[in-house]
Design a protein around this motif. Structure first.
Motif, PDB file in Angstrom:
ATOM      1  N   HIS A   1       2.718   6.473  -6.871  1.00 48.49           N
ATOM      2  CA  HIS A   1       2.027   7.513  -7.256  1.00 48.49           C
ATOM      3  C   HIS A   1       2.720   9.236  -7.148  1.00 48.49           C
ATOM      4  CE1 HIS A   1      -1.134   5.553  -8.108  1.00 48.49           C
ATOM      5  NE2 HIS A   1      -1.470   5.214  -7.398  1.00 48.49           N
ATOM      6  N   TYR A   2       3.416   8.625  -6.085  1.00 48.83           N
ATOM      7  CA  TYR A   2       3.940  10.388  -6.233  1.00 48.83           C
ATOM      8  C   TYR A   2       4.822  10.384  -6.536  1.00 48.83           C
ATOM      9  CZ  TYR A   2       6.640  13.312  -3.249  1.00 48.83           C
ATOM     10  OH  TYR A   2       8.054  14.289  -2.747  1.00 48.83           O
TER      11      TYR A   2
ATOM     12  N   ARG B   1       2.403  11.737   5.013  1.00 45.73           N
ATOM     13  CA  ARG B   1       2.572   9.589   5.564  1.00 45.73           C
ATOM     14  C   ARG B   1       3.584   9.314   5.738  1.00 45.73           C
ATOM     15  NH1 ARG B   1      -1.903   7.931   2.053  1.00 45.73           N
ATOM     16  NH2 ARG B   1      -2.601   9.723   1.285  1.00 45.73           N
TER      17      ARG B   1
ATOM     18  N   LYS C   1      -2.946  11.729 -10.012  1.00 41.93           N
ATOM     19  CA  LYS C   1      -1.878  11.382  -9.344  1.00 41.93           C
ATOM     20  C   LYS C   1      -2.565  12.307  -7.748  1.00 41.93           C
ATOM     21  CE  LYS C   1      -0.166   8.451 -11.767  1.00 41.93           C
ATOM     22  NZ  LYS C   1      -0.657   7.438 -11.678  1.00 41.93           N
TER      23      LYS C   1
ATOM     24  N   GLU D   1       1.281  15.385   1.741  1.00 46.20           N
ATOM     25  CA  GLU D   1       0.802  13.843   1.415  1.00 46.20           C
ATOM     26  C   GLU D   1       2.138  13.499   1.783  1.00 46.20           C
ATOM     27  OE1 GLU D   1      -2.202  13.778   1.714  1.00 46.20           O
ATOM     28  OE2 GLU D   1      -3.046  15.707   1.410  1.00 46.20           O
ATOM     29  N   MET D   2       2.892  12.989   0.960  1.00 42.04           N
ATOM     30  CA  MET D   2       3.960  12.674   1.120  1.00 42.04           C
ATOM     31  C   MET D   2       4.437  12.575   2.507  1.00 42.04           C
ATOM     32  SD  MET D   2       4.290   9.639  -0.847  1.00 42.04           S
ATOM     33  CE  MET D   2       5.333   8.191   0.211  1.00 42.04           C
TER      34      MET D   2
ATOM     35  N   LEU E   1      -3.096  10.171  -4.618  1.00 41.14           N
ATOM     36  CA  LEU E   1      -2.623  10.718  -3.018  1.00 41.14           C
ATOM     37  C   LEU E   1      -3.584  11.716  -1.681  1.00 41.14           C
ATOM     38  CD1 LEU E   1       0.866  11.863  -4.368  1.00 41.14           C
ATOM     39  CD2 LEU E   1       0.045   9.809  -2.969  1.00 41.14           C
TER      40      LEU E   1
ATOM     41  N   CYS F   1       1.052  -1.129   0.099  1.00 39.65           N
ATOM     42  CA  CYS F   1      -0.081  -0.102   0.124  1.00 39.65           C
ATOM     43  C   CYS F   1       0.687   1.460  -0.015  1.00 39.65           C
ATOM     44  CB  CYS F   1      -0.981   0.101   0.998  1.00 39.65           C
ATOM     45  SG  CYS F   1      -1.915  -1.114   1.189  1.00 39.65           S
ATOM     46  N   VAL F   2       1.566   1.554   1.060  1.00 42.78           N
ATOM     47  CA  VAL F   2       3.084   2.734   0.618  1.00 42.78           C
ATOM     48  C   VAL F   2       3.396   2.534  -0.289  1.00 42.78           C
ATOM     49  CG1 VAL F   2       4.561   3.248   2.278  1.00 42.78           C
ATOM     50  CG2 VAL F   2       2.639   2.287   3.760  1.00 42.78           C
TER      51      VAL F   2
ATOM     52  N   GLU G   1       2.850   1.678  -3.468  1.00 40.90           N
ATOM     53  CA  GLU G   1       1.709   2.010  -4.634  1.00 40.90           C
ATOM     54  C   GLU G   1       1.735   3.544  -4.294  1.00 40.90           C
ATOM     55  OE1 GLU G   1      -1.202  -1.800  -4.996  1.00 40.90           O
ATOM     56  OE2 GLU G   1      -2.328  -0.070  -4.194  1.00 40.90           O
ATOM     57  N   GLN G   2       1.189   4.150  -3.243  1.00 45.00           N
ATOM     58  CA  GLN G   2       1.462   5.517  -2.783  1.00 45.00           C
ATOM     59  C   GLN G   2       2.937   5.996  -2.641  1.00 45.00           C
ATOM     60  OE1 GLN G   2      -0.958   7.281  -2.183  1.00 45.00           O
ATOM     61  NE2 GLN G   2      -2.711   5.579  -1.237  1.00 45.00           N
TER      62      GLN G   2
END
Lengths: 184, 844
Positions: B25-26, B620, B75, B616-617, B79, B18-19, B21-22
């Motif tokens: 996108h980033y 997270r 993207k 956002e990144m 995110l 999951c991480v 994948e994020q």
């Protein structure tokens, strides 16, 4: 005079907690910092106590966990900066012999080498010249108790504890000024 | 494995996935952001005017920007969620504005087939073409224009669709080589025949006829002009003189002439023009104007500035007797007046001898008539008309806010009509190259011509007297023509220079020459006497022809031709397009206006999205409690415990027995930073030799809850690092991208807390900010919290900076303790800058 006024007011001698410099207003260093950094702390940290400014003669030394390990005085720093060869110089020798030995070591022609040596030694950690804490005071300690500890241990500075933690330091000058009021 | 005790491996893999994948996108967002910035940078460079480009360049750049920005928005929504969906609206708004500026971007609006001038304004150019729209606009501001109506682009489209012409035309045009004159003529003939044989839909024909009858009712005259009014004309491209205009058309031939104008979109020169500019047929729909005929006593052109000397305080008025077509096609030499813009006084009047004039024939069409010898040497217009033209010209310029090129006519009653207005192309004289040359009189073959487009070119002379001679023009020729007829445009991709014997700067070929950056001299007497094949150098800037090849002149004039590019409609339009792409209005992420609603350009959108994606990144990664438990332990010579999580590979391929060596990973930023830390060394070594093994605890400061240097963790990939260091009392988070493209690269530093008093912690923040500023970081400090950011450096610089940061983090470990005064802090700042080698940099 002061004594009589205080008596008239029912007052007592001031305690260590009243006389001390709070810890965060006194210069201190982590133990891995260098003699060079200790020199800066002494030359650039004016201690302002009750409106009276002075340069510190002592820098406190702490560890990673902010526990007080010891302190360094000017003379400790000087000792740290002196060349190792001086250890072999017999200061008990007659004046003339001593002078000859020192002249040989510190000829002006050797200026460059000597100053480089000082700078190199200034990179030593303060812990190498640090004095351990051999005596402390409690906040509630009577002023005369502080005098006793300082004189008997030949100290210029005592850490002051409250509930077992260091909260400040009391210096000879603080006690000297306090006592002076009774004398004069 | 113990570190996975709270999770089974499948759960762990799932969480990690999951991480990851994020993060993918980033990464993609950063990739696209880098691309957009690179394209914007390139577009801005082109806008400086030192490089040439064409419509294809604009289109492809724009397409890259659009697709990347759309990707970035999507993207970010993945995110960050729905709160960013409003960016889509911001994008659509900007994109719609861009579509207005580019040919072929906007589908033809469905409108009535016929729209009257009184209902039109300049905003209607897409429906009715530039000429018609401007006539409506002039009428709106109270100036006299002939009565008339537009036959709309929608009528044109319906005609093409009705005959299935669009596909057939496209197929014909796709194969043509614009440099092959014979092929152009052949394809033109074929397409023309297709158009002329097409049947006009009944409802379109009815609408045109009804319009005509209404016009006759309004004016009492059956004579009309059928004029082209192409979409895109006077926008990015001039299309000057490319399309047909028919004068004195009568009832029975209105529909046929309309078809003729539509077919004129496919003359050899018109096909050459639009294909050589990268346009296609759908880009150039052909609305047409049906205008009541002005039986012109005189006509001409007003330039509200002298296009060749725009800083002069003059309007230029060109006038001839009769109808104006002979002026703009360059076949008659006009009277030319230079009139002061300030007081209307005539500073220069050049009266041409008028042998003929163009007049309306009694049965339709036009005819050349002889001019009465008495009138031949007189001015074609009275001083009163001249003054009226000055007043009108300035009024139009004021209304449009820029110099105008206005066609006009006076009727037999002396009434002034405006027939067309468009932005005037100016030839600005800019600083040329400093190459100097000397030309002796003996080297000058001809001189005294007028510069239509500056520059210089050399080659053998080819005389082009008729359209048929166009096929003789080969690469590198110098074309000499008697007059500047429209077909000459075909030579502009091949010839090195163009000379005409007659004509001034007020004709269409002069306009086209500037678009094609073709060094051109007009009105150069004696040019047609030059022997074909003679090698000459045309010094268009100097208005003369020199013997042989003159490399010194060519080198000196080279910049002139490039500079004139800035005066083309394409370049001017490009600047408008760029204004929707490149400027950056969103600067400060903490400002209240840092919102999607405030995004006014594509750059604003990327700036916003890039910032928010990083936020956002960052949010997270700094909350990845599980990451510390999922990750590997970094084994290092430094006494630090760091959990490492890789974003670009599965858990099962990571490390060995739950550990990974500090040199055994391939994360560039982590290597750079860690090496910096190692070089500086762990500061608090040698503790055991201290005289006291345990110190006296202090009060009043935060305790290191987990001991020092525990629970640090790193989230890594080959090019990415997010390192959260908890070193004793302070928290440092360093995030960095260190990839090949500088546009993606950045370092973000967050520094917080400390063990000493707040006063001393703030001093440490000041020190760090000072050092980071020298490293070109933007720093924001609040109390004892520092945020610093730098971006867009080459990977080696990012790596070097990370190395220095690693050292700085070590140097500042518990430094707050020592910062007992501001002067001590100042000393440390200088000392650290010296140690890091930054003081030299700052002074050099």
């Amino acid at each position: 005079m002061l004594d009589q006024e205080n008596k008239a007011k029912g007052m007592k001698f001031r305690r260590a907690g009243d006389l001390m410099v709070p810890l965060d207003r006194y210069p201190h260093l982590p133990y891995w910092f260098t003699l060079r950094q200790a020199v800066v702390a002494m030359l650039s940290s004016e201690v302002d106590v009750r409106g009276r400014k002075s340069l510190p003669r002592v820098v406190l030394v702490f560890d990673e966990e902010y526990s007080l390990l010891g302190f360094v005085r000017r003379r400790d720093i000087l000792r740290g900066l002196e060349p190792a060869v001086l250890a072999n110089v017999d200061v008990g020798e007659s004046g003339e012999v001593l002078e000859q030995q020192l002249a040989r070591l510190f000829d002006d022609a050797n200026y460059e080498g000597a100053t480089t040596g000082i700078r190199e030694r200034a990179e030593k950690a303060v812990r190498t010249v640090m004095q351990p804490i051999v005596a402390t005071a409690d906040c509630e300690d009577h002023m005369m108790k502080l005098v006793l500890k300082m004189v008997s241990h030949d100290l210029h500075l005592l850490p002051v504890l409250r509930d077992g933690s260091v909260v400040g330091v009391v210096r000879t000058v603080d006690i000297f000024e306090e006592l002076a009021q009774y004398v004069l | 494995m113990e570190k996975h005790s709270c999770y089974d491996l499948a759960d762990s893999e799932h969480m990690l996935r999951c991480v990851q994948e994020q993060f993918e996108h980033y990464q993609e967002l950063l990739e696209q952001n880098g691309r957009v910035l690179a394209v914007i940078g390139d577009m801005e460079e082109k806008s400086l005017g030192e490089y040439l480009f064409d419509l294809n360049y604009i289109r492809s750049s724009l397409e890259q920007v659009r697709s990347s920005v759309r990707e970035i928005i999507e993207k970010l929504i993945v995110l960050g969620g729905q709160e960013y969906e409003s960016l889509r609206l911001a994008y659509s708004t900007i994109d719609a504005q861009l579509a207005q500026l580019l040919p072929g971007e906007r589908p033809i609006d469905k409108t009535p087939y016929v729209l009257w001038f009184e209902s039109l304004g300049r905003g209607d150019a897409f429906a009715v073409g530039g000429k018609n729209a401007q006539l409506g606009e002039l009428r709106r501001i109270g100036l006299r224009v002939p009565e008339g109506f537009a036959i709309t682009a929608w009528a044109y489209r319906c005609f093409l669709d009705h005959n299935d012409l669009q596909t057939r035309i496209r197929e014909h045009l796709e194969s043509v080589d614009v440099r092959d004159y014979d092929a152009l003529v052949r394809v033109s003939g074929e397409v023309n025949a297709m158009v002329r044989s097409g049947s006009v839909p009944q409802d379109v024909a009815d609408a045109i006829r009804e319009g005509y009858e209404e016009l006759v009712r309004r004016t009492g005259s059956e004579a009309v002009a059928i004029r082209s009014s192409g979409i895109g004309e006077d926008n990015l491209f001039s299309f000057a003189g490319q399309y047909a205009t028919f004068l004195n058309v009568r009832r029975e031939s209105v529909i046929d002439r309309w078809l003729d104008v539509v077919a004129s979109e496919f003359t050899p020169q018109a096909i050459y023009y639009f294909l050589s500019h990268g346009l296609t047929e759908p880009d150039v729909a052909m609305p047409v104007g049906c205008v009541s005929m002005v039986d012109a006593a005189s006509s001409g052109v007003v330039y509200t500035r002298d296009p060749v000397h725009p800083s002069d305080d003059s309007l230029l008025i060109h006038a001839i007797l009769g109808l104006g077509e002979s002026l703009v096609d360059g076949s008659l030499t006009p009277d030319v007046f230079a009139v002061s813009r300030a007081d209307g006084s005539i500073s220069k009047a050049s009266i041409a001898r008028k042998e003929t004039r163009l007049a309306m024939s009694g049965d339709g069409g036009t005819a050349l008539c002889d001019v009465d010898p008495v009138r031949a040497s007189r001015s074609s217009i009275s001083e009163a008309v001249l003054l009226q033209l000055v007043t009108c010209g300035l009024a139009v310029e004021r209304h449009y806010g820029r110099p105008q090129d206005i066609e006009w006519a006076t009727d037999v009653e002396g009434r002034l009509f405006l027939l067309q207005t468009r932005a005037l192309q100016l030839v600005r004289h800019r600083c040329a190259t400093d190459v100097s040359f000397v030309v002796s009189d003996a080297d000058v073959l001809l001189s005294g011509g007028t510069t239509a487009c500056p520059g210089a070119g050399f080659g053998p002379v080819v005389q082009v007297m008729t359209e048929r001679d166009l096929r003789n023009v080969s690469d590198g020729s110098v074309v000499v023509a008697l007059n500047p007829f429209p077909g000459l445009v075909i030579t502009m991709g091949k010839a090195r220079a163009l000379i005409t014997e007659v004509g001034g700067v007020a004709n269409h070929i002069a306009t086209l020459a500037r678009e094609y950056r073709m060094p051109t001299v007009v009105g150069l007497r004696g040019a047609t006497q030059l022997k074909p094949g003679t090698v000459v150098t045309v010094d268009a800037t100097g208005g003369r022809i020199l013997r042989g090849e003159r490399p010194d002149v060519l080198a000196s004039r080279r910049a002139d031709a490039v500079n004139s590019f800035e005066d083309t409609p394409l370049f001017q339009g490009y600047r408008q397009i760029l204004a929707l792409i490149a400027p950056l209005h969103l600067m400060d992420p903490s400002a209240a206006e840092f919102t999607p609603q405030q995004c006014r350009t594509m750059h604003d959108i990327t700036r916003f999205a890039h910032q928010r994606a990083m936020d956002e990144m960052f949010r997270r990664a700094t909350r990845l409690d599980s990451a510390a438990q999922l990750g590997l332990q970094l084994s290092s010579t430094l006494p630090m415990r760091v959990s490492v999580l890789f974003l670009d590979r599965p858990i099962s391929t990571m490390g060995d027995n739950g550990t990974i060596g500090e040199d055994d990973h391939d994360s560039l930023p982590m290597q750079a930073f860690w090496n910096g830390m190692k070089r500086q060394g762990w500061p608090s070594k040698g503790r055991t030799s201290s005289p006291l093994h345990s110190g006296l605890a202090t009060q009043g400061h935060g305790r290191p809850v987990d001991g020092y240097s525990v629970k640090s963790y790193a989230v890594l990939s080959t090019t990415y690092m997010m390192l959260c260091l908890r070193m004793g009392y302070h928290f440092t988070t360093i995030e960095s991208m260190c990839a090949e493209q500088p546009g993606k690269n950045y370092i973000r530093v967050q520094y917080k807390d400390g063990g000493a008093s707040l006063e001393r912690r703030i001093r440490r923040i000041r020190l760090i900010a000072e050092v980071l500023t020298r490293l070109r970081f933007d720093c924001t400090a609040r109390a004892d919290c520092l945020n610093a950011f730098c971006s867009c450096f080459e990977a080696p610089i990012i790596a070097e900076t990370l190395g220095l940061l690693g050292r700085l983090v070590m140097m500042t470990k518990q430094l707050d303790m020592a910062l007992s005064s501001d002067s001590v802090t100042d000393w440390y700042i200088e000392d650290f800058l010296r140690q890091l080698g930054l003081n030299r940099r700052a002074t050099s």
